[in-house]
Scaffold this motif. Structure first.
Motif, PDB file in Angstrom:
ATOM      1  N   TYR A   1      -3.874  -5.483 -14.723  1.00 25.11           N
ATOM      2  CA  TYR A   1      -3.104  -4.668 -15.659  1.00 25.11           C
ATOM      3  C   TYR A   1      -3.845  -3.382 -15.986  1.00 25.11           C
ATOM      4  CZ  TYR A   1       0.264  -8.405 -16.542  1.00 25.11           C
ATOM      5  OH  TYR A   1       1.246  -9.339 -16.418  1.00 25.11           O
ATOM      6  N   ALA A   2      -5.156  -3.478 -16.233  1.00 28.41           N
ATOM      7  CA  ALA A   2      -5.955  -2.293 -16.576  1.00 28.41           C
ATOM      8  C   ALA A   2      -5.965  -1.277 -15.428  1.00 28.41           C
ATOM      9  CB  ALA A   2      -7.382  -2.711 -16.923  1.00 28.41           C
TER      10      ALA A   2
ATOM     11  N   GLY B   1      -6.003  -9.506 -16.236  1.00 28.98           N
ATOM     12  CA  GLY B   1      -6.288  -8.384 -17.125  1.00 28.98           C
ATOM     13  C   GLY B   1      -6.800  -7.170 -16.370  1.00 28.98           C
ATOM     14  N   ARG B   2      -7.664  -7.420 -15.383  1.00 31.24           N
ATOM     15  CA  ARG B   2      -8.183  -6.336 -14.559  1.00 31.24           C
ATOM     16  C   ARG B   2      -7.036  -5.659 -13.802  1.00 31.24           C
ATOM     17  NH1 ARG B   2     -11.342  -9.134 -11.401  1.00 31.24           N
ATOM     18  NH2 ARG B   2     -12.751  -9.558 -13.115  1.00 31.24           N
TER      19      ARG B   2
ATOM     20  N   PHE C   1      -7.365 -15.394 -15.822  1.00 28.21           N
ATOM     21  CA  PHE C   1      -6.971 -14.477 -16.890  1.00 28.21           C
ATOM     22  C   PHE C   1      -7.714 -13.148 -16.773  1.00 28.21           C
ATOM     23  CE2 PHE C   1      -5.308 -18.155 -19.413  1.00 28.21           C
ATOM     24  CZ  PHE C   1      -4.057 -17.624 -19.678  1.00 28.21           C
TER      25      PHE C   1
ATOM     26  N   ARG D   1       0.779  -6.732 -10.494  1.00 29.60           N
ATOM     27  CA  ARG D   1       0.694  -7.312 -11.841  1.00 29.60           C
ATOM     28  C   ARG D   1       1.745  -6.759 -12.781  1.00 29.60           C
ATOM     29  NH1 ARG D   1      -2.099 -11.512 -10.505  1.00 29.60           N
ATOM     30  NH2 ARG D   1      -4.115 -11.018  -9.663  1.00 29.60           N
TER      31      ARG D   1
END
Length: 75
Positions: A66-67, A63-64, A59, A73
């Protein structure tokens, strides 16, 4: 709450081969109450080449991505 549906979704995610499914599948393997769901999620992870994925790590990696606007992603 439907174990049959969770099982079928896990199998489908493994078949379509989308790496974005690794984290949720890893979570199912670790936390789902239904053994059939756990088995399907485990098989899906194997199909994705992520049999040893740890849910929290997966997870965080997602998230990384997406950021950082990683195209793998966001697609």
């Amino acid at each position: 709450p439907d174990a049959f549906l969770r099982r079928n979704v896990a199998l489908t995610l493994g078949r379509i081969g989308d790496a974005r499914a690794v984290a949720p599948l890893a979570m199912l393997v670790r936390t789902d109450d239904d053994s059939g769901v756990k088995q399907a999620a485990s098989e899906a992870l194997a199909a994705l080449g992520a049999s040893d994925a740890a849910p929290v790590t997966a997870f965080l990696e997602m998230g990384r991505g997406y950021a950082d606007r990683d195209a793998r992603r966001l697609a």
